[in-house]
Write a protein that holds these residues in place. Structure first.
Motif, PDB file in Angstrom:
ATOM      1  N   PRO A 122      -7.451   7.466 -25.529  1.00  0.00           N
ATOM      2  CA  PRO A 122      -8.138   6.660 -26.548  1.00  0.00           C
ATOM      3  C   PRO A 122      -7.751   5.181 -26.501  1.00  0.00           C
ATOM      4  N   ALA A 123      -6.461   4.890 -26.269  1.00  0.00           N
ATOM      5  CA  ALA A 123      -6.037   3.491 -26.170  1.00  0.00           C
ATOM      6  C   ALA A 123      -6.662   2.822 -24.956  1.00  0.00           C
ATOM      7  N   ALA A 124      -6.735   3.551 -23.838  1.00  0.00           N
ATOM      8  CA  ALA A 124      -7.364   3.007 -22.633  1.00  0.00           C
ATOM      9  C   ALA A 124      -8.851   2.761 -22.863  1.00  0.00           C
ATOM     10  N   ALA A 125      -9.513   3.682 -23.552  1.00  0.00           N
ATOM     11  CA  ALA A 125     -10.936   3.512 -23.849  1.00  0.00           C
ATOM     12  C   ALA A 125     -11.167   2.244 -24.656  1.00  0.00           C
ATOM     13  N   ALA A 126     -10.314   2.004 -25.630  1.00  0.00           N
ATOM     14  CA  ALA A 126     -10.452   0.792 -26.448  1.00  0.00           C
ATOM     15  C   ALA A 126     -10.251  -0.465 -25.608  1.00  0.00           C
ATOM     16  N   GLU A 127      -9.292  -0.435 -24.690  1.00  0.00           N
ATOM     17  CA  GLU A 127      -9.046  -1.588 -23.824  1.00  0.00           C
ATOM     18  C   GLU A 127     -10.205  -1.834 -22.864  1.00  0.00           C
ATOM     19  N   VAL A 171     -15.318  16.756 -19.198  1.00  0.00           N
ATOM     20  CA  VAL A 171     -16.277  15.692 -19.474  1.00  0.00           C
ATOM     21  C   VAL A 171     -16.322  15.409 -20.975  1.00  0.00           C
ATOM     22  N   ALA A 172     -16.317  16.461 -21.778  1.00  0.00           N
ATOM     23  CA  ALA A 172     -16.376  16.290 -23.232  1.00  0.00           C
ATOM     24  C   ALA A 172     -15.160  15.538 -23.764  1.00  0.00           C
ATOM     25  N   GLU A 173     -13.986  15.814 -23.218  1.00  0.00           N
ATOM     26  CA  GLU A 173     -12.777  15.101 -23.657  1.00  0.00           C
ATOM     27  C   GLU A 173     -12.863  13.623 -23.332  1.00  0.00           C
ATOM     28  N   VAL A 174     -13.384  13.301 -22.165  1.00  0.00           N
ATOM     29  CA  VAL A 174     -13.560  11.893 -21.797  1.00  0.00           C
ATOM     30  C   VAL A 174     -14.586  11.237 -22.711  1.00  0.00           C
ATOM     31  N   ALA A 175     -15.702  11.905 -22.908  1.00  0.00           N
ATOM     32  CA  ALA A 175     -16.753  11.350 -23.765  1.00  0.00           C
ATOM     33  C   ALA A 175     -16.247  11.115 -25.184  1.00  0.00           C
ATOM     34  N   GLN A 176     -15.464  12.060 -25.690  1.00  0.00           N
ATOM     35  CA  GLN A 176     -14.937  11.923 -27.051  1.00  0.00           C
ATOM     36  C   GLN A 176     -13.999  10.733 -27.163  1.00  0.00           C
ATOM     37  N   ALA A 177     -13.135  10.544 -26.157  1.00  0.00           N
ATOM     38  CA  ALA A 177     -12.196   9.422 -26.184  1.00  0.00           C
ATOM     39  C   ALA A 177     -12.931   8.087 -26.186  1.00  0.00           C
ATOM     40  N   ALA A 179     -16.074   7.615 -27.127  1.00  0.00           N
ATOM     41  CA  ALA A 179     -16.923   7.480 -28.301  1.00  0.00           C
ATOM     42  C   ALA A 179     -16.205   6.720 -29.404  1.00  0.00           C
ATOM     43  N   THR A 180     -14.899   6.899 -29.519  1.00  0.00           N
ATOM     44  CA  THR A 180     -14.128   6.179 -30.535  1.00  0.00           C
ATOM     45  C   THR A 180     -14.115   4.684 -30.271  1.00  0.00           C
ATOM     46  N   ALA A 181     -14.409   4.287 -29.003  1.00  0.00           N
ATOM     47  CA  ALA A 181     -14.457   2.875 -28.640  1.00  0.00           C
ATOM     48  C   ALA A 181     -15.893   2.357 -28.549  1.00  0.00           C
ATOM     49  N   GLY A 182     -16.846   3.164 -29.006  1.00  0.00           N
ATOM     50  CA  GLY A 182     -18.229   2.730 -29.015  1.00  0.00           C
ATOM     51  C   GLY A 182     -18.946   2.850 -27.691  1.00  0.00           C
ATOM     52  N   MET A 183     -18.437   3.687 -26.795  1.00  0.00           N
ATOM     53  CA  MET A 183     -19.086   3.887 -25.506  1.00  0.00           C
ATOM     54  C   MET A 183     -19.550   5.335 -25.384  1.00  0.00           C
ATOM     55  N   HIS A 184     -20.599   5.552 -24.584  1.00  0.00           N
ATOM     56  CA  HIS A 184     -21.149   6.897 -24.461  1.00  0.00           C
ATOM     57  C   HIS A 184     -21.660   7.130 -23.048  1.00  0.00           C
ATOM     58  N   PRO A 185     -21.673   8.379 -22.588  1.00  0.00           N
ATOM     59  CA  PRO A 185     -22.191   8.681 -21.250  1.00  0.00           C
ATOM     60  C   PRO A 185     -23.695   8.415 -21.172  1.00  0.00           C
TER      61      PRO A 185
END
Length: 253
Positions: A122-127, A171-177, A179-185
């Motif tokens: 999640p922290a990486a997704a936000a970055e 894939v779902a775990e990546v997508a969920q992480a 999603a918290t940063a406003g990104m989606h597949p």
């Protein structure tokens, strides 16, 4: 419990040779990346977890803009600087959770066999969301636990599959992480990838143990695995190129 791999210990010595790709395979990946990227040029590219820089120069040539190879391993960065220097590529110390770039500056980010090494997704997704431009794209080339392929080398090292099932996210775990940063597949595609032209070449590369999965196996498993591989090669010395299907997940803001 899987241990964390320190690429400064051994992997930096073998990675560039063990993971080298011929020019036509690199070109095929660049064409695939371009299909899922903004069409304008130049693009500023983040090669996150750039390792020894096997893709960074090609990314610069393909997309025309600066490429920032961000890599936490000092020795992997040094190999990249020595072997894959390019006037438009900068290799920088950093990690997925702390990217040393300003916000909104990258049009494209690539994580190639990296996401399973990230400690705090999640922290990486936000970055990553922070450094990507509003219409930027994130390309994740990885194995996913819910879409496990059947690679040839698992025939000789059977516990590798169990390790990978534990190591790789779904894939779902990546997508969920993300999603918290406003990104989606926006796409999930499969790419046919040639690993070696001949089984003997494939075996030679495996012997370098340039996959971090080898660092999770015991020496006995590795010894027995290579003995089984040698026996197969003696029986079937030339069966053509070694290929496998690889997943590429594309995300957008």
């Amino acid at each position: 419990m899987l241990r964390r791999i320190n690429y400064d210990d051994r992997q930096h010595l073998v990675y560039a040779r063990g993971r080298a790709l011929p020019p036509d395979v690199i070109a095929a990946w660049m064409a695939e990346f371009a299909r899922h990227s903004p069409s304008r040029r130049p693009l500023t590219v983040l090669d996150l977890g750039s390792g020894t820089g096997r893709f960074s120069p090609a990314l610069a040539d393909t997309f025309g803009g600066p490429v920032y190879g961000v890599e936490p391993s000092a020795r992997m960065r040094q190999v990249a600087a020595d072997l894959t220097a390019h006037p438009s590529v900068s290799y920088l110390q950093g990690a997925a959770e702390k990217i040393p770039l300003p916000g909104n500056g990258c049009d494209l980010a690539l994580l190639y066999l990296v996401i399973h090494h990230i400690q705090d997704l999640p922290a990486a997704a936000a970055e990553i969301a922070r450094v990507l431009a509003p219409k930027g794209r994130l390309l994740i080339r990885n194995t996913f636990a819910d879409r496990m392929p059947d690679p040839l080398w698992h025939r000789w090292f059977p516990r590798a599959r169990t390790i990978e099932e534990e190591l790789f996210p779904t894939v779902a775990e990546v997508a969920q992480a993300f999603a918290t940063a406003g990104m989606h597949p926006v796409a999930l595609t499969s790419v046919r990838h040639r690993l070696a032209d001949r089984p003997a070449d494939y075996a030679a590369r495996l012997r370098l143990r340039a996959s971090s999965i080898f660092d999770q196996l015991t020496e006995q498993e590795i010894t027995e695995g290579f003995a089984a591989l040698d026996a197969d090669l003696a029986t079937h010395p030339d069966t053509g190129p070694i290929e496998e299907d690889c997943d590429l997940l594309i995300l957008a803001g």
